[in-house]
Design a protein around this motif. Structure first.
Motif, mmCIF file in Angstrom:
data_model
loop_
_atom_site.group_PDB
_atom_site.id
_atom_site.type_symbol
_atom_site.label_atom_id
_atom_site.label_comp_id
_atom_site.label_asym_id
_atom_site.label_seq_id
_atom_site.Cartn_x
_atom_site.Cartn_y
_atom_site.Cartn_z
ATOM 1 N N LEU A 145 -0.820 39.831 -27.339
ATOM 2 C CA LEU A 145 -1.382 39.308 -28.596
ATOM 3 C C LEU A 145 -1.339 37.781 -28.599
ATOM 4 O O LEU A 145 -2.261 37.121 -29.080
ATOM 5 N N ALA A 146 -0.257 37.244 -28.032
ATOM 6 C CA ALA A 146 -0.112 35.779 -27.985
ATOM 7 C C ALA A 146 -1.195 35.135 -27.119
ATOM 8 O O ALA A 146 -1.573 33.985 -27.354
ATOM 9 N N THR A 147 -1.711 35.894 -26.133
ATOM 10 C CA THR A 147 -2.800 35.330 -25.313
ATOM 11 C C THR A 147 -4.103 35.266 -26.124
ATOM 12 O O THR A 147 -5.002 34.515 -25.792
ATOM 13 N N ARG A 148 -4.195 36.077 -27.171
ATOM 14 C CA ARG A 148 -5.408 36.085 -28.011
ATOM 15 C C ARG A 148 -5.287 35.148 -29.212
ATOM 16 O O ARG A 148 -6.289 34.716 -29.772
ATOM 17 N N HIS A 149 -4.031 34.872 -29.632
ATOM 18 C CA HIS A 149 -3.836 34.089 -30.857
ATOM 19 C C HIS A 149 -2.811 32.998 -30.597
ATOM 20 O O HIS A 149 -1.608 33.280 -30.496
ATOM 21 N N ALA A 150 -3.294 31.771 -30.528
ATOM 22 C CA ALA A 150 -2.401 30.653 -30.191
ATOM 23 C C ALA A 150 -1.361 30.406 -31.277
ATOM 24 O O ALA A 150 -0.369 29.705 -31.050
ATOM 25 N N THR A 151 -1.575 31.011 -32.451
ATOM 26 C CA THR A 151 -0.588 30.841 -33.531
ATOM 27 C C THR A 151 0.773 31.424 -33.142
ATOM 28 O O THR A 151 1.809 31.005 -33.658
ATOM 29 N N ILE A 152 0.787 32.404 -32.206
ATOM 30 C CA ILE A 152 2.069 32.968 -31.736
ATOM 31 C C ILE A 152 2.620 32.025 -30.665
ATOM 32 O O ILE A 152 2.050 31.894 -29.585
ATOM 33 N N THR A 153 3.728 31.359 -30.992
ATOM 34 C CA THR A 153 4.260 30.355 -30.062
ATOM 35 C C THR A 153 5.364 30.918 -29.174
ATOM 36 O O THR A 153 5.690 30.334 -28.152
ATOM 37 N N ASP A 154 5.967 32.040 -29.583
ATOM 38 C CA ASP A 154 7.036 32.610 -28.750
ATOM 39 C C ASP A 154 7.230 34.084 -29.107
ATOM 40 O O ASP A 154 7.059 34.477 -30.262
ATOM 41 N N VAL A 155 7.573 34.870 -28.100
ATOM 42 C CA VAL A 155 7.953 36.276 -28.297
ATOM 43 C C VAL A 155 9.303 36.443 -27.617
ATOM 44 O O VAL A 155 9.466 36.041 -26.472
ATOM 45 N N ARG A 156 10.287 36.996 -28.328
ATOM 46 C CA ARG A 156 11.615 37.117 -27.711
ATOM 47 C C ARG A 156 12.362 38.298 -28.332
ATOM 48 O O ARG A 156 11.949 38.842 -29.348
ATOM 49 N N GLY A 157 13.482 38.633 -27.734
ATOM 50 C CA GLY A 157 14.313 39.694 -28.276
ATOM 51 C C GLY A 157 14.906 40.548 -27.171
ATOM 52 O O GLY A 157 14.801 40.221 -25.981
ATOM 53 N N LYS A 158 15.548 41.624 -27.588
ATOM 54 C CA LYS A 158 16.134 42.606 -26.666
ATOM 55 C C LYS A 158 16.024 43.957 -27.334
ATOM 56 O O LYS A 158 16.328 44.078 -28.532
ATOM 57 N N GLY A 159 15.613 44.964 -26.568
ATOM 58 C CA GLY A 159 15.502 46.297 -27.157
ATOM 59 C C GLY A 159 14.586 46.259 -28.365
ATOM 60 O O GLY A 159 13.498 45.667 -28.325
ATOM 61 N N LEU A 160 15.060 46.835 -29.473
ATOM 62 C CA LEU A 160 14.235 46.841 -30.682
ATOM 63 C C LEU A 160 14.720 45.812 -31.697
ATOM 64 O O LEU A 160 14.726 46.054 -32.906
ATOM 65 N N MET A 161 15.143 44.662 -31.200
ATOM 66 C CA MET A 161 15.430 43.483 -32.039
ATOM 67 C C MET A 161 14.497 42.397 -31.508
ATOM 68 O O MET A 161 14.789 41.760 -30.495
ATOM 69 N N ILE A 162 13.343 42.251 -32.173
ATOM 70 C CA ILE A 162 12.237 41.499 -31.580
ATOM 71 C C ILE A 162 11.682 40.486 -32.574
ATOM 72 O O ILE A 162 11.625 40.754 -33.776
ATOM 73 N N ALA A 163 11.261 39.334 -32.044
ATOM 74 C CA ALA A 163 10.638 38.315 -32.889
ATOM 75 C C ALA A 163 9.347 37.831 -32.273
ATOM 76 O O ALA A 163 9.225 37.724 -31.057
ATOM 77 N N ALA A 164 8.384 37.527 -33.157
ATOM 78 C CA ALA A 164 7.194 36.767 -32.759
ATOM 79 C C ALA A 164 7.199 35.515 -33.634
ATOM 80 O O ALA A 164 7.118 35.619 -34.860
ATOM 81 N N GLU A 165 7.346 34.377 -32.998
ATOM 82 C CA GLU A 165 7.392 33.136 -33.772
ATOM 83 C C GLU A 165 5.974 32.585 -33.920
ATOM 84 O O GLU A 165 5.199 32.560 -32.964
ATOM 85 N N LEU A 166 5.638 32.149 -35.144
ATOM 86 C CA LEU A 166 4.309 31.588 -35.401
ATOM 87 C C LEU A 166 4.416 30.074 -35.572
ATOM 88 O O LEU A 166 5.510 29.545 -35.785
ATOM 89 N N ASP A 167 3.276 29.398 -35.513
ATOM 90 C CA ASP A 167 3.310 27.940 -35.680
ATOM 91 C C ASP A 167 3.153 27.536 -37.148
ATOM 92 O O ASP A 167 2.997 26.362 -37.455
ATOM 93 N N SER A 168 3.184 28.517 -38.060
ATOM 94 C CA SER A 168 2.960 28.203 -39.461
ATOM 95 C C SER A 168 3.782 29.119 -40.364
ATOM 96 O O SER A 168 3.696 30.349 -40.262
ATOM 97 N N ALA A 169 4.581 28.509 -41.260
ATOM 98 C CA ALA A 169 5.371 29.298 -42.208
ATOM 99 C C ALA A 169 4.449 30.006 -43.206
ATOM 100 O O ALA A 169 4.706 31.148 -43.590
ATOM 101 N N ASP A 170 3.353 29.338 -43.588
ATOM 102 C CA ASP A 170 2.417 29.951 -44.541
ATOM 103 C C ASP A 170 1.799 31.207 -43.945
ATOM 104 O O ASP A 170 1.699 32.247 -44.598
ATOM 105 N N LEU A 171 1.399 31.100 -42.667
ATOM 106 C CA LEU A 171 0.776 32.261 -42.019
ATOM 107 C C LEU A 171 1.799 33.387 -41.833
ATOM 108 O O LEU A 171 1.463 34.566 -41.982
ATOM 109 N N ALA A 172 3.047 33.018 -41.541
ATOM 110 C CA ALA A 172 4.080 34.051 -41.366
ATOM 111 C C ALA A 172 4.250 34.832 -42.665
ATOM 112 O O ALA A 172 4.300 36.068 -42.672
ATOM 113 N N LYS A 173 4.300 34.110 -43.782
ATOM 114 C CA LYS A 173 4.465 34.760 -45.087
ATOM 115 C C LYS A 173 3.245 35.638 -45.397
ATOM 116 O O LYS A 173 3.381 36.780 -45.830
ATOM 117 N N LEU A 174 2.071 35.066 -45.141
ATOM 118 C CA LEU A 174 0.834 35.807 -45.392
ATOM 119 C C LEU A 174 0.781 37.088 -44.538
ATOM 120 O O LEU A 174 0.356 38.146 -45.004
#
Ligand SMILES: Cc1ncc(COP(=O)(O)O)c(C=O)c1O
Length: 431
Positions: free
Chosen positions: A339-368
């Motif tokens: 998904l990050a290759t399709r949307h530059a808004t995703i700046t990082d994907v990280r985690g272990k097992g089922l504790m996962i994060a996708a970091e965005l470049d915008s707090a407004d977009l994250a909330k939305l």
């Protein structure tokens, strides 16, 4: 009561601690939570990391029904078999020796802080030069009661209740030089989450963990690992610190910096399948500081919660869920990276097992995004402003991941289209 009535009554009668989404939940099944109208929501948050076996799991439902018919509460003045049964399982799986049962995460963490202070006192009485200070990490979250809040990084949690507990200093996350600079014989414990949860799903580096272990060993200070969010299988191992080399039950050499076992750890969230239960675990050496009457809890480790805890562990093993968590978690991260290759808004994907994060470049977009996912009946949340956090039940399947990825793809695409169609900031038209 209907949703509107519940909302009006709560608005009148409850402290305004929460900003709830306007949904009234009434049931659940597997990875789905169901509202009062019968709509099913794919739950990728599982009650903030609690409902590890999903909703309505027969092992949990039957255990609670059976135990509640037999015995719900005894107090800690008498025996019931639940604490011994659960303690055997937890010590075996964490590699630690003894347990104290509390009710919540924050209460378990308070117990850990008290152990550290008492242990330092014992060491001083044995001639050691060791102080009372705690080193915690920036972006840490350990809970809302006074000690926990004082070791939690964000000002907004501490400031309204000042003065907080003195003697806590914060070290920059994963900054070994800062850890070394702030560590001294004044420190009684180094406090870490192996993977920070509320802080944005951030993994400690091997180097930082090793240095924390070595520094603590050099003075007799304790290394305390908070596994309240990352523990109990969430990352594919019983404790997230086990990704750093320690095998459950392996002996630690306290004079060696390669001993990965912490001196103390805390568990809660999924421990009792949705019932409140927390646990502090420690080594035999630390445990010798505690005597009858020093610490306690009326409800902690009650028969009902302990029976559910035993059922959670046995079910995770019977259903092979640790391996499943790893497999589906890797798939989830792979799909987010796609998904990050399709949307530059995703700046990082990280985690272990089922504790996962996708970091965005915008707090407004994250909330939305959280709101848009909710409209599509998928629950996620946002932590640390820009981090989309996924803590789904361990029974999640690849098909559920695909549903979530398709929804995120649609949301980011729609946002990009709307964004590119909008007039430039300032709205000035020329010519
Ligand atoms: C790492 C960690 N420690 C402690 C706590 C506090 O747990 P509780 O809310 O059960 O008091 C939390 C809760 O989110 C947590 O994630």
């Amino acid at each position: 009561m209907k949703l509107e009535e519940v909302q009006a009554t709560e608005a009148r009668l409850l402290l305004t601690t929460y900003e709830r989404s306007p949904i009234l939940f009434a049931g659940g099944e597997g990875v789905f939570i169901i509202d009062e109208a019968g709509n099913r929501y794919l739950d990728l948050l599982s009650g903030i990391g609690v409902n590890a076996l999903g909703y309505n799991h027969p092992a949990i439902v039957e255990t609670i029904a059976r135990q509640s018919r037999a015995l719900i509460h005894t107090s800690n003045l008498y025996y019931h078999e639940g604490q011994a049964e659960l303690a055997m399982r937890l010590t075996e799986r964490t590699g630690l020796d003894r347990v104290f049962f509390a009710n919540t995460g924050t209460e378990a963490w308070e117990g850990a802080l008290k152990l550290a202070r008492a242990y330092a006192g014992l060491k001083r009485s044995e001639g050691a030069n060791i102080g009372t200070k705690f080193l915690a990490l920036e972006q840490s979250f350990h809970g809302r009661t006074f000690g926990s809040m004082s070791t939690t990084f964000k000002e907004k949690y501490r400031e309204p209740f000042a003065p907080v507990m003195p003697g806590v200093e914060f070290v920059r996350f994963n900054d070994v030089a800062d850890l070394r600079a702030k560590f001294s014989s004044e420190v009684c414990a180094i406090l870490v989450e192996a993977i920070q949860g509320e802080g944005g799903v951030r993994l400690l580096t091997q180097e930082f963990f090793a240095e924390a272990r070595a520094l603590a060993n050099s003075t007799g200070a304790l290394l305390i690992v908070d596994e309240i969010q990352a523990g109990m299988g969430r990352t594919g191992k019983w404790c997230a610190y086990q990704h750093y080399g320690i095998k459950p039950g392996a002996p630690t050499d306290s004079s060696s910096s390669v001993g990965w076992k912490p001196d103390v750890t805390t568990l809660a969230k999924p421990l009792a399948g949705g019932l409140p239960l927390g646990a502090v675990l420690c080594t035999e050496d630390v445990a010798r500081v505690i005597h009858a009457g020093m610490h306690g809890s009326t409800f902690g480790g009650g028969p009902l919660a302990c029976a559910a805890g035993v059922a959670v562990i046995d079910t995770i093993e019977k259903e092979g869920l640790l391996g499943h968590v790893t497999e589906v978690g890797n798939y989830f991260q792979d799909r987010l990276r796609w998904l990050a290759t399709r949307h530059a808004t995703i700046t990082d994907v990280r985690g272990k097992g089922l504790m996962i994060a996708a970091e965005l470049d915008s707090a407004d977009l994250a909330k939305l995004t959280v709101g848009e996912m909710l409209k599509r009946r998928i629950l996620i949340n946002c932590t640390s402003d820009t981090v989309l956090r996924f803590l789904p039940p361990y029974i999640l399947e690849r098909a559920h991941v695909d549903t979530a990825i398709a929804a995120l793809d649609e949301i980011f695409t729609e946002h990009a289209v709307a964004h590119s169609a909008a007039p430039p900031a300032g709205g000035q038209h020329h010519g």
